[in-house]
Write a protein that holds these residues in place. Structure first.
Motif, short mmCIF file in Angstrom:
data_model
loop_
_atom_site.label_atom_id
_atom_site.label_comp_id
_atom_site.label_asym_id
_atom_site.label_seq_id
_atom_site.Cartn_x
_atom_site.Cartn_y
_atom_site.Cartn_z
N ILE A 44 0.92 -1.11 -0.10
CA ILE A 44 -0.02 -0.03 -0.05
C ILE A 44 0.91 1.19 -0.03
O ILE A 44 1.84 1.33 1.04
N ASP A 45 0.47 2.32 -0.92
CA ASP A 45 1.42 3.35 -1.06
C ASP A 45 1.82 4.08 0.11
O ASP A 45 2.99 4.46 0.35
N ALA A 69 -4.39 15.60 11.53
CA ALA A 69 -4.92 16.14 12.74
C ALA A 69 -5.72 15.16 13.68
O ALA A 69 -5.98 14.79 14.71
N SER A 70 -6.62 14.34 12.69
CA SER A 70 -7.34 13.47 13.30
C SER A 70 -6.98 12.01 13.16
O SER A 70 -6.29 11.66 12.09
N SER A 71 -6.93 11.18 14.13
CA SER A 71 -6.54 9.73 13.86
C SER A 71 -7.65 9.09 13.22
O SER A 71 -7.38 8.00 12.67
N GLY A 72 -8.94 9.61 13.33
CA GLY A 72 -9.97 8.74 12.90
C GLY A 72 -9.86 8.82 11.20
O GLY A 72 -9.99 7.66 10.38
N GLU A 73 -9.15 10.07 10.83
CA GLU A 73 -9.22 9.91 9.10
C GLU A 73 -8.07 8.98 8.59
O GLU A 73 -8.29 8.22 7.65
N ALA A 74 -7.01 8.68 9.58
CA ALA A 74 -6.00 7.62 9.15
C ALA A 74 -6.57 6.27 9.20
O ALA A 74 -6.26 5.53 8.33
N LEU A 80 -7.14 3.86 5.78
CA LEU A 80 -6.29 2.44 5.86
C LEU A 80 -7.39 1.52 5.67
O LEU A 80 -7.33 0.45 5.11
N PHE A 81 -8.24 1.72 6.58
CA PHE A 81 -9.70 0.70 6.39
C PHE A 81 -10.13 0.32 5.11
O PHE A 81 -10.52 -0.59 4.74
#
Length: 334
Positions: A66-67, A102-107, A111-112
């Motif tokens: 994954i990139d 800024a948000s861990s939810g975005e990361a 990935l999900f």
């Protein structure tokens, strides 16, 4: 002499130790039972070859391709040598490149979604903060992927348990600390496995990392010639401290390790269970002195009830179950 008592002699193969229990009388059965729980906790089925091993190699290869992924490192119980048979999941740090959002939810969601595109290969992909969970179709075990960004001083920024922010963690420092304690007291990993097996058998949701650090610090400070007495003292530490946050012994700056992974769990309920376990251990001690094998068996079955909270609860067809007995734990890193 009963079958479970015969041969439970735990000793360091590299040097002589006075902490060797030779079971030969009824008055030692309680101590032998507690020590026997350590051998039951040792994982015997390691996915190291066959179809399961190939499946995992392909899984980790596709994740690395994954990139945004810059590396994959095994952490947690399997890297510490404290994994519990049939209970411990496989934890991996997925190192991500680029700027940390800024948000861990975005990361997590990014990935999900990427993994969901390959959901046929990645059986039962699920999102469970702070990790993305993948079910191994061969034995039902869980592979937890924790997205992380590089911090300073070897720290990682990983998703927080309580909100969409980031928190600092240093899995390599925890491993180094545990290894250093092991050099001073080679029983530390055995004690950790003993307490973890008790935790899973009684469905007590204490953080494994918290429990490992409590046991490690206990082993540095004191230890008797009885595993039974030491287990009582460790559980008393948990009660006396009321499961308060533990200052991370590996961090130069003030950082705490929480006992619970969820705010939904009442500490009073857990402390009540711990108190009950201490009472059972006292009863086993008393039965040990009186030589009552029947009482030892009864109290021991309450201390380590059969079953417990089994996390490998997926119903899998028999032909997908691959069990190979091998003691070498594979280390995936990159």
């Amino acid at each position: 002499m009963s079958n479970f008592a015969r041969g439970h002699q735990l000793k360091n193969p590299r040097k002589k130790s006075s902490r060797v229990l030779r079971v030969g009388s009824r008055s030692e059965l309680g101590e032998a039972f507690i020590r026997g729980q350590i051998s039951k906790a040792v994982p015997r089925n390691i996915p190291n070859f066959g179809s399961q091993y190939k499946w995992r190699r392909k899984l980790f290869s596709r994740i690395r391709n994954i990139d945004a992924v810059g590396g994959l490192t095994l952490i947690g119980s399997w890297s510490h040598g404290t994994a519990i048979a049939d209970y411990s999941d496989w934890d991996f740090i997925v190192k991500l490149g680029g700027a940390c959002p800024a948000s861990s939810g975005e990361a997590m969601e990014k990935l999900f979604r990427t993994l969901q595109l390959d959901s046929e290969r990645f059986a039962l992909v699920d999102l469970d903060m702070p990790a993305i969970c993948i079910r191994d179709p061969f034995d039902g075990s869980t592979i937890d992927l924790v997205p992380a960004y590089d911090g300073s001083g070897g720290d990682y920024l990983i998703p927080s348990l309580s909100d969409a922010s980031w928190m600092l963690s240093n899995p390599m420092a925890h491993l180094a600390f545990l290894s250093s304690v092991h050099k001073e007291n080679w029983w530390v990993r055995k004690y950790i496995m003993l307490l973890k097996r008790w935790k899973y058998a009684n469905t007590i949701p204490i953080s494994s990392l918290y429990l490992e650090m409590v046991v490690a610090q206990f082993c540095l400070s004191r230890q008797s010639d009885s595993v039974l007495a030491d287990m009582i003292e460790i559980l008393r530490v948990l009660c006396v401290t009321q499961l308060s946050d533990l200052v991370d012994p590996t961090s130069a700056s003030p950082r705490c390790i929480s006992a619970l992974n969820s705010d939904l769990v009442e500490k009073s309920d857990i402390i009540s269970k711990i108190t009950k376990s201490i009472e059972l251990l006292w009863l086993i001690q008393a039965a040990d002195k009186s030589g009552s094998a029947a009482d030892i068996a009864r109290y021991s079955s309450e201390l380590y009830p059969p079953g417990g909270e089994h996390i490998y609860n997926a119903k899998l067809p028999a032909y997908l179950t691959v069990y190979k007995k091998r003691r070498v734990t594979p280390r995936y890193s990159g």
